[in-house]
Design a protein around this motif. Structure first.
Motif, PDB file in Angstrom:
ATOM      1  N   UNK A 164       0.835  -1.207   0.000  1.00 65.65           N
ATOM      2  CA  UNK A 164       0.000   0.000   0.000  1.00 65.65           C
ATOM      3  C   UNK A 164       0.865   1.251   0.000  1.00 65.65           C
ATOM      4  N   UNK A 165       1.941   1.209   0.783  1.00 67.43           N
ATOM      5  CA  UNK A 165       2.868   2.331   0.797  1.00 67.43           C
ATOM      6  C   UNK A 165       3.539   2.494  -0.569  1.00 67.43           C
ATOM      7  N   UNK A 166       3.889   1.335  -1.175  1.00 69.94           N
ATOM      8  CA  UNK A 166       4.498   1.367  -2.503  1.00 69.94           C
ATOM      9  C   UNK A 166       3.566   1.972  -3.534  1.00 69.94           C
ATOM     10  N   UNK A 167       2.279   1.628  -3.425  1.00 70.02           N
ATOM     11  CA  UNK A 167       1.303   2.170  -4.369  1.00 70.02           C
ATOM     12  C   UNK A 167       1.227   3.685  -4.257  1.00 70.02           C
ATOM     13  N   UNK A 168       1.348   4.203  -3.037  1.00 67.07           N
ATOM     14  CA  UNK A 168       1.321   5.652  -2.839  1.00 67.07           C
ATOM     15  C   UNK A 168       2.486   6.330  -3.564  1.00 67.07           C
ATOM     16  N   UNK A 169       3.647   5.690  -3.527  1.00 63.29           N
ATOM     17  CA  UNK A 169       4.799   6.249  -4.241  1.00 63.29           C
ATOM     18  C   UNK A 169       4.568   6.235  -5.755  1.00 63.29           C
ATOM     19  N   UNK A 170       3.932   5.144  -6.252  1.00 66.47           N
ATOM     20  CA  UNK A 170       3.598   5.110  -7.679  1.00 66.47           C
ATOM     21  C   UNK A 170       2.663   6.264  -8.021  1.00 66.47           C
ATOM     22  N   UNK A 171       1.699   6.519  -7.155  1.00 67.05           N
ATOM     23  CA  UNK A 171       0.756   7.620  -7.391  1.00 67.05           C
ATOM     24  C   UNK A 171       1.472   8.965  -7.386  1.00 67.05           C
ATOM     25  N   UNK A 172       2.450   9.106  -6.489  1.00 69.57           N
ATOM     26  CA  UNK A 172       3.210  10.359  -6.435  1.00 69.57           C
ATOM     27  C   UNK A 172       4.056  10.539  -7.704  1.00 69.57           C
ATOM     28  N   UNK A 173       4.583   9.426  -8.228  1.00 70.22           N
ATOM     29  CA  UNK A 173       5.448   9.507  -9.420  1.00 70.22           C
ATOM     30  C   UNK A 173       4.662   9.903 -10.666  1.00 70.22           C
ATOM     31  N   UNK A 174       3.363   9.565 -10.667  1.00 68.52           N
ATOM     32  CA  UNK A 174       2.563   9.707 -11.883  1.00 68.52           C
ATOM     33  C   UNK A 174       2.539  11.128 -12.455  1.00 68.52           C
ATOM     34  N   UNK A 175       2.204  12.164 -11.678  1.00 66.56           N
ATOM     35  CA  UNK A 175       2.152  13.512 -12.284  1.00 66.56           C
ATOM     36  C   UNK A 175       3.500  13.996 -12.808  1.00 66.56           C
ATOM     37  N   UNK A 176       4.582  13.545 -12.192  1.00 70.60           N
ATOM     38  CA  UNK A 176       5.897  13.937 -12.700  1.00 70.60           C
ATOM     39  C   UNK A 176       6.155  13.320 -14.073  1.00 70.60           C
ATOM     40  N   UNK A 177       5.838  12.024 -14.201  1.00 66.32           N
ATOM     41  CA  UNK A 177       6.029  11.367 -15.491  1.00 66.32           C
ATOM     42  C   UNK A 177       5.096  11.961 -16.545  1.00 66.32           C
ATOM     43  N   UNK A 178       3.865  12.254 -16.160  1.00 66.50           N
ATOM     44  CA  UNK A 178       2.915  12.810 -17.130  1.00 66.50           C
ATOM     45  C   UNK A 178       3.362  14.193 -17.603  1.00 66.50           C
ATOM     46  N   UNK A 179       3.905  14.976 -16.684  1.00 62.83           N
ATOM     47  CA  UNK A 179       4.421  16.290 -17.077  1.00 62.83           C
ATOM     48  C   UNK A 179       5.635  16.127 -18.001  1.00 62.83           C
ATOM     49  N   UNK A 180       6.494  15.168 -17.689  1.00 59.51           N
ATOM     50  CA  UNK A 180       7.667  14.915 -18.535  1.00 59.51           C
ATOM     51  C   UNK A 180       7.220  14.498 -19.935  1.00 59.51           C
ATOM     52  N   UNK A 181       6.165  13.688 -20.021  1.00 62.68           N
ATOM     53  CA  UNK A 181       5.653  13.264 -21.328  1.00 62.68           C
ATOM     54  C   UNK A 181       5.085  14.453 -22.097  1.00 62.68           C
ATOM     55  N   UNK A 182       4.435  15.349 -21.381  1.00 62.62           N
ATOM     56  CA  UNK A 182       3.917  16.558 -22.018  1.00 62.62           C
ATOM     57  C   UNK A 182       5.049  17.388 -22.614  1.00 62.62           C
ATOM     58  N   UNK A 183       6.184  17.416 -21.905  1.00 56.75           N
ATOM     59  CA  UNK A 183       7.327  18.209 -22.361  1.00 56.75           C
ATOM     60  C   UNK A 183       8.068  17.536 -23.510  1.00 56.75           C
ATOM     61  N   UNK A 184       8.169  16.204 -23.458  1.00 61.71           N
ATOM     62  CA  UNK A 184       8.840  15.453 -24.529  1.00 61.71           C
ATOM     63  C   UNK A 184       7.997  14.230 -24.877  1.00 61.71           C
ATOM     64  N   UNK A 185       7.017  14.405 -25.771  1.00 58.36           N
ATOM     65  CA  UNK A 185       6.013  13.365 -26.044  1.00 58.36           C
ATOM     66  C   UNK A 185       6.550  12.060 -26.607  1.00 58.36           C
ATOM     67  N   UNK A 186       7.751  12.077 -27.174  1.00 63.74           N
ATOM     68  CA  UNK A 186       8.276  10.853 -27.788  1.00 63.74           C
ATOM     69  C   UNK A 186       9.463  10.258 -27.041  1.00 63.74           C
ATOM     70  N   UNK A 187       9.640  10.649 -25.785  1.00 65.45           N
ATOM     71  CA  UNK A 187      10.750  10.105 -24.999  1.00 65.45           C
ATOM     72  C   UNK A 187      10.399   8.696 -24.537  1.00 65.45           C
ATOM     73  N   UNK A 188      11.170   7.730 -24.997  1.00 65.21           N
ATOM     74  CA  UNK A 188      10.842   6.328 -24.724  1.00 65.21           C
ATOM     75  C   UNK A 188      10.937   5.967 -23.254  1.00 65.21           C
ATOM     76  N   UNK A 189      11.920   6.542 -22.555  1.00 70.35           N
ATOM     77  CA  UNK A 189      12.079   6.231 -21.139  1.00 70.35           C
ATOM     78  C   UNK A 189      10.853   6.682 -20.354  1.00 70.35           C
ATOM     79  N   UNK A 190      10.325   7.849 -20.700  1.00 67.03           N
ATOM     80  CA  UNK A 190       9.134   8.364 -20.020  1.00 67.03           C
ATOM     81  C   UNK A 190       7.926   7.480 -20.327  1.00 67.03           C
ATOM     82  N   UNK A 191       7.737   7.156 -21.595  1.00 71.58           N
ATOM     83  CA  UNK A 191       6.584   6.346 -22.000  1.00 71.58           C
ATOM     84  C   UNK A 191       6.628   4.980 -21.323  1.00 71.58           C
ATOM     85  N   UNK A 192       7.818   4.361 -21.313  1.00 69.27           N
ATOM     86  CA  UNK A 192       7.967   3.053 -20.676  1.00 69.27           C
ATOM     87  C   UNK A 192       7.675   3.122 -19.179  1.00 69.27           C
ATOM     88  N   UNK A 193       8.167   4.170 -18.521  1.00 71.48           N
ATOM     89  CA  UNK A 193       7.925   4.339 -17.082  1.00 71.48           C
ATOM     90  C   UNK A 193       6.443   4.525 -16.806  1.00 71.48           C
TER      91      UNK A 193
END
Length: 363
Positions: free
Chosen positions: A308-337
């Motif tokens: 459950x604690x791990x899931x919370x960290x995944x939830x916290x990571x999500x907006x950062x990755x989504x913002x990174x994807x917005x900034x670089x839509x074709x970055x494979x590392x971001x998409x894979x993450x």
């Protein structure tokens, strides 16, 4: 008059389009002492070989680059004999400009045929015609690198710098050459030049700091970045670079603070957004890994809480990755993450969307 007839014949044959005959006549004229010192002779020779190089038929009778080379030498000779203000000197000077493209094309043709020496000779001729044009120097450097002649490549790049040419790609090429030659001092010199031209380039900053770290000068690296931050405290790139260095030094908590500062200054800093996502993703993954390795009894006692604690960290990571994807839509590392995070959070449709995006990028 008899001697001048060869030049006259060459002019007439050229106008008729019978360039093989024009070539024969003008080659005789430049060998004859009676006509070899005349600007008209050399200008005509330049015109004949110029026309042959441009001809799809007669061009095949010349070696690659030969037409442009002989035309260039002939026009040069005409200018030498007549001066730039003479009748044929002026005509030759104008023709020289047209030769630039021919010389470049001849170089490209030789390069594509892997005749790198011929290509370099053509590019050098183009450099002589237009000494301030950067294209011929760049192409000559590429050809030299292709034949592993790094000394010549560096010479061309240095000539570019001598005419105030700058580009990140050039410095990266010089850096790669220095590393292929295992010359760390030269590599550091290149980075210093690159940073002088591009003081805020994240890649060059990281290269310099990584070199210092590799040389066992970690304290100097951190001191350097801290001084840069003190001098420019609103530069988000500096904090992002500091975070990367701290990550490499296995100081994730300090790196986290640096990335947060970068995002605070500039929410569109891709590196900081992505690395904040990575930090929280790694926290989550560690907790899930620990839970998976528990015995059944231990898992029943504390494993669910850990996940459950791990899931919370995944939830916290999500907006950062989504913002990174917005900034670089074709970055494979971001998409894979993102695809992995969506799976963990049960957002299967989003996970499939990321998977499809990855597949599309492979095509």
């Amino acid at each position: 008059m008899a001697q001048n007839s060869a030049v006259t014949n060459a002019v007439l044959y050229q106008r008729q389009g019978t360039l093989d005959k024009a070539r024969s006549e003008i080659d005789k004229a430049v060998q004859n002492p009676k006509t070899s010192d005349k600007a008209k002779t050399w200008y005509t020779r330049g015109e004949v070989y110029d026309a042959m190089a441009a001809s799809p038929i007669y061009g095949k009778t010349l070696a690659p680059g030969e037409g442009a080379k002989i035309a260039f030498e002939s026009y040069q000779k005409a200018i030498q004999l007549d001066g730039k203000d003479g009748e044929y000197g002026k005509l030759a000077t104008a023709k020289m400009d047209n030769l630039f493209g021919a010389a470049l094309n001849a170089g490209v043709e030789s390069y594509n045929a892997q005749k790198y020496d011929d290509a370099i000779n053509s590019y050098k001729m183009a450099q002589q015609i237009r000494p301030q044009d950067t294209t011929a120097y760049l192409y000559a450097a590429y050809a030299a690198e292709a034949k592993q002649d790094f000394a010549s490549a560096k010479e061309s790049y240095n000539k570019l710098m001598g005419i105030n040419y700058k580009s990140p790609q050039m410095y990266n090429r010089l850096l790669q050459i220095a590393r292929q030659e295992k010359d760390e001092k030269a590599a550091m010199d290149v980075i210093q030049q690159a940073l002088k031209a591009y003081p805020n380039n994240k890649g060059f900053m990281l290269e310099e700091l990584n070199m210092l770290l590799s040389a066992g000068q970690g304290a100097q690296a951190m001191d350097k970045i801290d001084k840069a931050i003190a001098a420019d405290p609103t530069n988000a790139n500096l904090y992002a670079v500091k975070g990367s260095i701290l990550d490499q030094n296995k100081q994730p908590e300090q790196a986290l603070a640096a990335y947060k500062k970068a995002v605070e200054i500039d929410p569109n800093n891709f590196d900081a957004q992505f690395n904040l996502g990575v930090y929280n993703y790694n926290k989550a993954a560690d907790l899930y890994t620990k839970a998976s390795r528990m015995s059944l009894a231990t898992y029943q006692k504390s494993g669910k809480k850990m996940e459950a604690d791990g899931k919370k960290y995944f939830e916290v990571s999500l907006p950062y990755f989504e913002k990174a994807l917005q900034l670089q839509p074709n970055d494979r590392a971001v998409i894979s993450s993102l695809q992995k995070v969506y799976v963990r959070l049960g957002r299967n449709a989003d996970a499939e969307r990321m998977n499809a995006k990855l597949e599309a990028l492979k095509k």
